[in-house]
Design an enzyme around this catalytic site. Structure first.
Site, PDB file in Angstrom:
ATOM      1  N   ASP A 188       6.035   0.795  50.226  1.00 19.76           N
ATOM      2  CA  ASP A 188       4.955   1.714  50.574  1.00 19.76           C
ATOM      3  C   ASP A 188       4.272   2.118  49.264  1.00 19.76           C
ATOM      4  O   ASP A 188       4.739   2.997  48.545  1.00 19.76           O
ATOM      5  CB  ASP A 188       5.520   2.937  51.307  1.00 19.76           C
ATOM      6  CG  ASP A 188       4.427   3.938  51.682  1.00 19.76           C
ATOM      7  OD1 ASP A 188       3.294   3.815  51.148  1.00 19.76           O
ATOM      8  OD2 ASP A 188       4.692   4.850  52.484  1.00 19.76           O
ATOM      9  N   PHE A 215       8.609   9.991  51.914  1.00 21.40           N
ATOM     10  CA  PHE A 215       7.448  10.480  52.664  1.00 21.40           C
ATOM     11  C   PHE A 215       6.575   9.281  53.015  1.00 21.40           C
ATOM     12  O   PHE A 215       6.031   8.617  52.143  1.00 21.40           O
ATOM     13  CB  PHE A 215       6.612  11.511  51.889  1.00 21.40           C
ATOM     14  CG  PHE A 215       5.535  12.091  52.773  1.00 21.40           C
ATOM     15  CD1 PHE A 215       5.799  13.155  53.614  1.00 21.40           C
ATOM     16  CD2 PHE A 215       4.267  11.525  52.810  1.00 21.40           C
ATOM     17  CE1 PHE A 215       4.827  13.658  54.476  1.00 21.40           C
ATOM     18  CE2 PHE A 215       3.286  12.017  53.664  1.00 21.40           C
ATOM     19  CZ  PHE A 215       3.564  13.090  54.497  1.00 21.40           C
ATOM     20  N   LYS A 255      -4.929   5.269  51.057  1.00 26.42           N
ATOM     21  CA  LYS A 255      -5.552   6.213  50.120  1.00 26.42           C
ATOM     22  C   LYS A 255      -6.713   5.620  49.307  1.00 26.42           C
ATOM     23  O   LYS A 255      -7.822   5.526  49.808  1.00 26.42           O
ATOM     24  CB  LYS A 255      -4.486   6.820  49.218  1.00 26.42           C
ATOM     25  CG  LYS A 255      -3.455   7.657  50.021  1.00 26.42           C
ATOM     26  CD  LYS A 255      -2.670   8.561  49.125  1.00 26.42           C
ATOM     27  CE  LYS A 255      -1.468   9.182  49.811  1.00 26.42           C
ATOM     28  NZ  LYS A 255      -1.786  10.329  50.649  1.00 26.42           N
TER      29      LYS A 255
HETATM   30  C1  PLP Z   1       3.793   7.074  50.133  1.00 21.01           C
HETATM   31  C2  PLP Z   1       2.979   7.563  51.300  1.00 21.01           C
HETATM   32  N1  PLP Z   1       3.036   6.915  52.461  1.00 21.01           N
HETATM   33  C3  PLP Z   1       2.320   7.319  53.524  1.00 21.01           C
HETATM   34  C4  PLP Z   1       1.508   8.419  53.462  1.00 21.01           C
HETATM   35  C5  PLP Z   1       0.730   8.859  54.665  1.00 21.01           C
HETATM   36  O1  PLP Z   1      -0.627   8.615  54.511  1.00 21.01           O
HETATM   37  P1  PLP Z   1      -1.690   9.359  55.449  1.00 21.01           P
HETATM   38  O2  PLP Z   1      -1.660  10.806  55.106  1.00 21.01           O
HETATM   39  O3  PLP Z   1      -2.998   8.699  55.094  1.00 21.01           O
HETATM   40  O4  PLP Z   1      -1.281   9.097  56.845  1.00 21.01           O
HETATM   41  C6  PLP Z   1       1.431   9.137  52.269  1.00 21.01           C
HETATM   42  C7  PLP Z   1       0.595  10.349  52.167  1.00 21.01           C
HETATM   43  O5  PLP Z   1       0.723  11.181  51.322  1.00 21.01           O
HETATM   44  C8  PLP Z   1       2.183   8.696  51.158  1.00 21.01           C
HETATM   45  O6  PLP Z   1       2.151   9.347  49.992  1.00 21.01           O
END
Ligand code: PLP
Length: 403
Positions: free
Chosen positions: A230, A145, A259
């Site tokens: 990530d 994700f 975040k």
């Molecule tokens: C590992 C990871 N990458 C990217 C994202 C996407 O972030 P955003 O919702 O701020 O676009 C999330 C969101 O939950 C995430 O957990």
């Protein structure tokens, strides 16, 4: 004075005017928050055991970060990237140093930062690795994700995230998470990068086998492939280390953060890496009106300081270890496994056991905000500032629901 809407009126407004891209639990309508607690419109208090998937790692309205927000809001909240900004310059330096890297590219949301990293990988592939035009491939993991943009959902393995949103962006290969051999086999001379979450969050709090990240690092280095971690959810102390990659002493080429970086107040995300890599992006290649705005940068700077001053890495490590042990000791007949690291915890429900979505709703009804990840995992990710007493309070609610 503005009149107060009743709960029924608010739900009616939601039905009629809020796009239904979420389906919130109807019993709770949030109004205010402080520390680990949120209050709904009827005045009932809830323990926040989700902390907005790590965006609220500092709890609600952390006083020091709030002060920084007000300070900068009064001084200079916004300035486009076309002009030098003191805050962006200092924050980019401080963040890069914090991560043991050289340069930062500041954005807003997590998905934007991931998109930025993907663009960076492709540009690097063409300019430095000399891959032929439009041939660059990026390898990702099943169950990933990384956000919700068209390109990111193009390589999602979750049908609902991508179906009906085609045509999808080409240039991605999916390998199973935790399988180094599959990564090795998928690499070709056209591979630019491997994008991975050190622990999959949305995928169900999936911790890879010990040694996985280190082995991936080795494979990427041997093949001149960028390792892009990530750490939007796992980073900044969540897992009991500053970055989850630190568990295996792995330094990725690209670190993607979001975040918690915004201190619970602002969407602030970033791509951090070497100067050589980030300098492949030239003026006008990439940008964002709000990316790197002084308000977000100032808030993020203070957030990094709070992280250190309040020893949140150690807190997450110690509280997480003890809380996970408490959850295991519960010996619930419907729990298959408790997994995770630090304060990123998944309680996996046995097949044939209670529905994780319904269980989460029951917990919310009883006074604890939490949410399922996938269909069988209850995800627990409280603020890193949570106290032992608050965690104990949460544990009692969990016992009531799971025993
Ligand atoms: C590992 C990871 N990458 C990217 C994202 C996407 O972030 P955003 O919702 O701020 O676009 C999330 C969101 O939950 C995430 O957990």
């Amino acid at each position: 004075m503005e009149r107060e809407f009743t709960k029924a009126e608010l739900l009616k407004l939601y039905d009629a005017h809020v796009a239904h891209n979420y389906k919130p639990f109807s019993g709770f309508i949030g109004r205010s928050g402080k520390g680990s607690w949120v209050q709904d419109v009827s005045g009932k208090k809830y323990l926040d055991m989700l902390s907005s998937y790590s965006a609220l790692s500092f709890g609600h309205a952390h006083p020091r970060i709030l002060r920084a927000l007000i300070e900068q809001a009064c001084r200079l909240p916004n300035l486009p990237g076309a002009f030098y900004s003191e805050e962006k310059m200092i924050f980019s330096y401080e963040l890069a140093r914090f991560c043991g890297m050289e340069m930062s590219l500041i954005m807003n949301t997590g998905a934007e930062a991931v998109e930025t990293a993907l663009k960076l990988a492709r540009k690097w592939a063409y300019k430095k690795k000399k891959i032929k035009r439009d041939r660059a491939e990026i390898i990702v993991c099943g169950g990933n994700f990384h956000g919700r943009t068209i390109t990111i959902v193009s390589f999602s393995t979750e049908p609902q995230y991508k179906n009906n949103f085609g045509p999808h962006t080409p240039g991605f290969k999916v390998v199973p998470f935790g399988d180094v051999q599959a990564l090795k086999d998928a690499i070709t001379p056209n591979t630019a990068a491997f994008l991975v979450e050190p622990i999959q969050g949305e995928g169900g709090i999936n911790v890879p086998p010990v040694g996985y990240l280190r082995a991936c690092r080795k494979v990427c280095t041997e093949n001149n492939v960028l390792l892009m971690a990530d750490e939007i959810q796992t980073g900044l102390a969540r897992t009991g280390k500053m970055f989850a990659c630190n568990y295996e002493d792995v330094k990725p080429d690209v670190l993607i953060l979001g975040k918690a970086l915004g201190g619970g107040f602002m969407p602030v995300s970033a791509v951090v890496g070497s100067r050589e890599l980030l300098m492949t992006i030239k003026p006008a290649d990439h940008g964002s009106t709000f990316g790197g705005n002084p308000l977000g940068c100032h808030v993020a700077r203070e957030s990094l300081r709070v992280l250190v001053d309040e020893h949140l890495v150690d807190r997450a490590f110690n509280l997480g270890r003890d809380f996970m042990n408490d959850l295991k000791d519960m010996r619930s007949p419907c729990v298959k496994e408790v997994r995770g690291r630090g304060l990123m915890i998944g309680v996996v429900i046995k097949e044939g056991g209670p529905n994780a979505h319904k269980l989460s709703q029951r917990l919310v009804r009883n006074g604890m905000l939490c949410k399922e990840a996938r269909t069988d995992v209850i995800r627990l990710a409280p603020p890193l500032t949570i106290t032992r007493e608050e965690l104990h309070w949460g544990l009692e609610l969990l016992k009531k629901a799971l025993l």
